[in-house]
Design a protein around this motif. Structure first.
Motif, PDB file in Angstrom:
ATOM      1  N   ILE A   1      28.660  13.245 -23.558  1.00 25.59           N
ATOM      2  CA  ILE A   1      29.022  12.470 -24.751  1.00 25.59           C
ATOM      3  C   ILE A   1      30.006  11.376 -24.361  1.00 25.59           C
ATOM      4  CG2 ILE A   1      30.453  12.566 -26.839  1.00 25.59           C
ATOM      5  CD1 ILE A   1      29.015  15.027 -27.693  1.00 25.59           C
ATOM      6  N   GLY A   2      30.971  11.734 -23.525  1.00 24.31           N
ATOM      7  CA  GLY A   2      31.940  10.735 -23.068  1.00 24.31           C
ATOM      8  C   GLY A   2      31.289   9.637 -22.258  1.00 24.31           C
ATOM      9  N   GLU A   3      30.345  10.000 -21.368  1.00 24.09           N
ATOM     10  CA  GLU A   3      29.662   8.981 -20.565  1.00 24.09           C
ATOM     11  C   GLU A   3      28.868   8.031 -21.458  1.00 24.09           C
ATOM     12  OE1 GLU A   3      27.532  10.146 -17.098  1.00 24.09           O
ATOM     13  OE2 GLU A   3      28.850  11.858 -16.696  1.00 24.09           O
ATOM     14  N   GLY A   4      28.140   8.588 -22.428  1.00 26.96           N
ATOM     15  CA  GLY A   4      27.367   7.740 -23.330  1.00 26.96           C
ATOM     16  C   GLY A   4      28.251   6.853 -24.187  1.00 26.96           C
ATOM     17  N   ALA A   5      29.377   7.407 -24.640  1.00 28.30           N
ATOM     18  CA  ALA A   5      30.296   6.623 -25.461  1.00 28.30           C
ATOM     19  C   ALA A   5      30.899   5.470 -24.663  1.00 28.30           C
ATOM     20  CB  ALA A   5      31.403   7.527 -26.001  1.00 28.30           C
ATOM     21  N   ALA A   6      31.268   5.730 -23.412  1.00 28.92           N
ATOM     22  CA  ALA A   6      31.829   4.661 -22.582  1.00 28.92           C
ATOM     23  C   ALA A   6      30.802   3.569 -22.333  1.00 28.92           C
ATOM     24  CB  ALA A   6      32.323   5.243 -21.254  1.00 28.92           C
ATOM     25  N   ALA A   7      29.558   3.965 -22.094  1.00 29.70           N
ATOM     26  CA  ALA A   7      28.518   2.982 -21.809  1.00 29.70           C
ATOM     27  C   ALA A   7      28.290   2.043 -22.983  1.00 29.70           C
ATOM     28  CB  ALA A   7      27.217   3.700 -21.441  1.00 29.70           C
ATOM     29  N   ASP A   8      28.306   2.576 -24.202  1.00 28.53           N
ATOM     30  CA  ASP A   8      27.922   1.779 -25.366  1.00 28.53           C
ATOM     31  C   ASP A   8      29.100   1.192 -26.149  1.00 28.53           C
ATOM     32  OD1 ASP A   8      25.436   2.633 -24.601  1.00 28.53           O
ATOM     33  OD2 ASP A   8      24.783   3.195 -26.613  1.00 28.53           O
ATOM     34  N   TRP A   9      30.283   1.791 -26.035  1.00 30.96           N
ATOM     35  CA  TRP A   9      31.362   1.412 -26.940  1.00 30.96           C
ATOM     36  C   TRP A   9      32.620   0.886 -26.268  1.00 30.96           C
ATOM     37  CZ3 TRP A   9      30.252   0.620 -31.788  1.00 30.96           C
ATOM     38  CH2 TRP A   9      29.182   1.309 -32.369  1.00 30.96           C
TER      39      TRP A   9
ATOM     40  N   THR B   1      23.140  11.504 -27.841  1.00 32.26           N
ATOM     41  CA  THR B   1      23.740  11.561 -29.178  1.00 32.26           C
ATOM     42  C   THR B   1      25.163  11.021 -29.209  1.00 32.26           C
ATOM     43  OG1 THR B   1      24.494  13.837 -28.803  1.00 32.26           O
ATOM     44  CG2 THR B   1      22.323  13.545 -29.802  1.00 32.26           C
ATOM     45  N   GLY B   2      25.816  10.936 -28.044  1.00 35.03           N
ATOM     46  CA  GLY B   2      27.202  10.480 -28.014  1.00 35.03           C
ATOM     47  C   GLY B   2      27.417   9.128 -28.664  1.00 35.03           C
ATOM     48  N   PRO B   3      26.667   8.093 -28.248  1.00 31.64           N
ATOM     49  CA  PRO B   3      26.860   6.783 -28.874  1.00 31.64           C
ATOM     50  C   PRO B   3      26.593   6.785 -30.378  1.00 31.64           C
ATOM     51  CG  PRO B   3      25.656   6.569 -26.810  1.00 31.64           C
ATOM     52  CD  PRO B   3      25.746   8.028 -27.107  1.00 31.64           C
ATOM     53  N   VAL B   4      25.596   7.573 -30.802  1.00 26.27           N
ATOM     54  CA  VAL B   4      25.301   7.656 -32.235  1.00 26.27           C
ATOM     55  C   VAL B   4      26.444   8.332 -32.973  1.00 26.27           C
ATOM     56  CG1 VAL B   4      23.682   8.550 -33.950  1.00 26.27           C
ATOM     57  CG2 VAL B   4      22.833   7.729 -31.734  1.00 26.27           C
ATOM     58  N   LEU B   5      26.958   9.410 -32.406  1.00 26.91           N
ATOM     59  CA  LEU B   5      28.085  10.121 -33.011  1.00 26.91           C
ATOM     60  C   LEU B   5      29.293   9.207 -33.136  1.00 26.91           C
ATOM     61  CD1 LEU B   5      29.544  12.770 -33.874  1.00 26.91           C
ATOM     62  CD2 LEU B   5      30.029  13.151 -31.448  1.00 26.91           C
ATOM     63  N   ILE B   6      29.605   8.474 -32.087  1.00 33.58           N
ATOM     64  CA  ILE B   6      30.758   7.566 -32.126  1.00 33.58           C
ATOM     65  C   ILE B   6      30.529   6.462 -33.152  1.00 33.58           C
ATOM     66  CG2 ILE B   6      32.174   5.972 -30.794  1.00 33.58           C
ATOM     67  CD1 ILE B   6      32.454   8.965 -30.095  1.00 33.58           C
ATOM     68  N   GLY B   7      29.303   5.939 -33.200  1.00 31.93           N
ATOM     69  CA  GLY B   7      29.004   4.883 -34.168  1.00 31.93           C
ATOM     70  C   GLY B   7      29.163   5.355 -35.600  1.00 31.93           C
ATOM     71  N   GLY B   8      28.664   6.557 -35.899  1.00 30.21           N
ATOM     72  CA  GLY B   8      28.807   7.095 -37.255  1.00 30.21           C
ATOM     73  C   GLY B   8      30.262   7.342 -37.613  1.00 30.21           C
ATOM     74  N   ALA B   9      31.014   7.902 -36.683  1.00 27.42           N
ATOM     75  CA  ALA B   9      32.430   8.150 -36.941  1.00 27.42           C
ATOM     76  C   ALA B   9      33.195   6.843 -37.094  1.00 27.42           C
ATOM     77  CB  ALA B   9      33.021   8.990 -35.809  1.00 27.42           C
ATOM     78  N   ALA B  10      32.792   5.810 -36.328  1.00 22.23           N
ATOM     79  CA  ALA B  10      33.459   4.516 -36.435  1.00 22.23           C
ATOM     80  C   ALA B  10      33.265   3.905 -37.816  1.00 22.23           C
ATOM     81  CB  ALA B  10      32.938   3.569 -35.350  1.00 22.23           C
ATOM     82  N   GLU B  11      32.093   4.110 -38.395  1.00 22.46           N
ATOM     83  CA  GLU B  11      31.842   3.610 -39.751  1.00 22.46           C
ATOM     84  C   GLU B  11      32.785   4.260 -40.756  1.00 22.46           C
ATOM     85  OE1 GLU B  11      29.821   1.380 -41.195  1.00 22.46           O
ATOM     86  OE2 GLU B  11      29.155   0.623 -39.252  1.00 22.46           O
ATOM     87  N   LEU B  12      33.121   5.525 -40.522  1.00 24.12           N
ATOM     88  CA  LEU B  12      33.956   6.269 -41.469  1.00 24.12           C
ATOM     89  C   LEU B  12      35.443   6.078 -41.210  1.00 24.12           C
ATOM     90  CD1 LEU B  12      31.959   9.640 -41.550  1.00 24.12           C
ATOM     91  CD2 LEU B  12      31.959   7.826 -43.286  1.00 24.12           C
TER      92      LEU B  12
ATOM     93  N   ARG C   1      39.707   5.616 -33.758  1.00 21.32           N
ATOM     94  CA  ARG C   1      39.746   7.050 -34.076  1.00 21.32           C
ATOM     95  C   ARG C   1      38.460   7.733 -33.628  1.00 21.32           C
ATOM     96  NH1 ARG C   1      42.495   7.288 -40.164  1.00 21.32           N
ATOM     97  NH2 ARG C   1      44.541   6.460 -39.526  1.00 21.32           N
ATOM     98  N   ALA C   2      37.347   7.037 -33.735  1.00 25.47           N
ATOM     99  CA  ALA C   2      36.086   7.637 -33.298  1.00 25.47           C
ATOM    100  C   ALA C   2      36.101   7.926 -31.800  1.00 25.47           C
ATOM    101  CB  ALA C   2      34.921   6.714 -33.646  1.00 25.47           C
ATOM    102  N   LEU C   3      36.707   7.032 -31.023  1.00 26.94           N
ATOM    103  CA  LEU C   3      36.763   7.233 -29.574  1.00 26.94           C
ATOM    104  C   LEU C   3      37.731   8.346 -29.181  1.00 26.94           C
ATOM    105  CD1 LEU C   3      36.593   3.565 -28.277  1.00 26.94           C
ATOM    106  CD2 LEU C   3      34.894   5.360 -27.946  1.00 26.94           C
ATOM    107  N   ALA C   4      38.509   8.833 -30.146  1.00 25.31           N
ATOM    108  CA  ALA C   4      39.345  10.000 -29.857  1.00 25.31           C
ATOM    109  C   ALA C   4      38.490  11.256 -29.683  1.00 25.31           C
ATOM    110  CB  ALA C   4      40.371  10.200 -30.975  1.00 25.31           C
TER     111      ALA C   4
END
Length: 389
Positions: free
Chosen positions: A222-230, A347-358, A363-366
């Motif tokens: 999840i962390g690797e995917g989040a770093a790649a996309d966000w 799913t990591g980038p999607v999870l971060i994206g959804g949390a970022a919207e909220l 905070r999502a990257l936390a």
């Protein structure tokens, strides 16, 4: 699975052969990624349509991982990974010649299936070589995969700059992949004296501990995917950096991840897998926390670099522990753990994206930072039998 005693020269050749396979696997992914824009433009796809096509890779990889474990345990890792290495070059070419979205999705499904099958069988062979050598060597294979990804992306980018079509690019890289596969086939070691019985016993020893290893892989990926996309988005939109400087965040992440994996084997031998993964989890969480709390672009780049260094050794050590938990069914254990990890990456980038919207992107990257802390706390799951020569 019992390991055949081999002399040092044979083991070194077997290790080189497997390094070549990890290299070609990374090259295939890197080359494909570099030519995605040209494929999209050539087929006239919208962003949404392209995302549907790209799901083919994910579906194929997960499908391949569900089958490969039993194949590896039944026939041995070498008998699975070598055909898949040759197939990797073939399926790389297919997407360039598909006439529409349906054809692209099918071609990418085949690409993903071959890649997922190759990934698990390579890691199973790595566990065998690691056990035969009597010391940690898993991280070096994953480092070479990262290097292959960089080389593939560079080759794809250069050929795109020279106005070569995706088809020409993929054929050229496929020739290199095939040559590497031939070299690997000459030196690859069938270390198993006899395949595992066909019966379906519990894979990887304790189901609960194996599941926990899969969860650790899931958290890390999840962390690797989040770093790649966000990571670049965070620096650009939240920290106000330039677009060029924003790209340095993921560059730092990737460089430090590769460097960490190059050092990972020595660190694992020195510290042991539990202490290493515990320290890596703390470093990853602290690095990402720095990037989020300081709120300056330079701190962001440094923080994502530390995040990459922290994550670098976790997945290789998790895979090693999963494969060694029950060597007779290492393929099935690795397939289950790798599948959970791959799902995390998707799913990591999607999870971060959804949390970022909220809650906003900082905070999502936390979330990945907290997951890295969880990995540190759960590192006891990596306790395994000591290496024996």
């Amino acid at each position: 699975m019992s390991v055949i005693p081999l002399d040092r020269t044979a083991l070194v050749r077997g290790r080189v052969a497997l390094l070549l396979l990890f290299l070609l696997s990374g090259m295939a992914i890197g080359t494909w990624t570099a030519r995605i824009p040209a494929i999209k433009q050539g087929l006239g796809l919208s962003d949404g349509q392209l995302s549907i096509g790209l799901l083919g890779i994910a579906a194929g990889a997960i499908a391949g991982m569900q089958v490969v474990g039993r194949l590896v345990d039944r026939y041995g890792s070498v008998r699975v990974m070598l055909p898949m290495a040759f197939a990797q070059g073939v399926v790389l070419i297919l997407p360039a010649y598909m006439p529409n979205l349906v054809g692209l999705a099918l071609a990418l499904f085949a690409f993903g299936a071959v890649h997922g099958t190759l990934d698990v069988s390579m890691n199973a062979n790595a566990v065998e070589i690691e056990q035969a050598m009597g010391r940690p060597i898993m991280s070096s294979f994953h480092a070479v995969f990262s290097i292959g990804g960089f080389l593939g992306a560079a080759a794809g980018g250069l050929m795109a700059h020279a106005a070569f079509s995706p088809g020409v690019t993929f054929v050229a890289v496929a020739v290199v992949i095939t040559a590497l596969a031939f070299w690997a086939a000459r030196w690859a070691l069938p270390l198993t004296a006899e395949p595992a019985p066909a019966g379906s016993g519990p894979a990887g020893g304790s189901h609960g501990m194996l599941l926990l290893l899969g969860v650790l892989a899931f958290c890390c990926m999840i962390g690797e995917g989040a770093a790649a996309d966000w990571s670049s988005v965070y620096l650009l939109e939240d920290l106000g950096s330039s677009a060029g400087f924003a790209a340095a965040a993921y560059a730092a992440f990737s460089i430090m991840m590769t460097a960490g994996r190059l050092a990972g084997d020595r660190l694992a031998a020195w510290l042991g897998p539990v202490t290493l993964v515990r320290g890596c989890g703390v470093l990853a969480a602290s690095g990402l926390g720095l990037a989020l709390l300081v709120g300056h672009p330079i701190a962001g780049v440094i923080g994502f670099g530390c995040f990459g260094a922290g994550l670098s050794c976790i997945v290789p050590q998790v895979f090693s522990a999963a494969g060694r938990r029950d060597p007779a069914r290492a393929g099935q254990a690795l397939a289950r753990v790798a599948s959970l990890g791959y799902i995390g990456f998707l799913t990591g980038p999607v999870l971060i994206g959804g949390a970022a919207e909220l809650f906003g992107l900082p905070r999502a990257l936390a979330i990945p930072a907290l997951l890295a802390l969880f990995v540190a706390l759960a590192a006891f799951a990596l306790r395994a039998k000591p290496f024996t020569k």
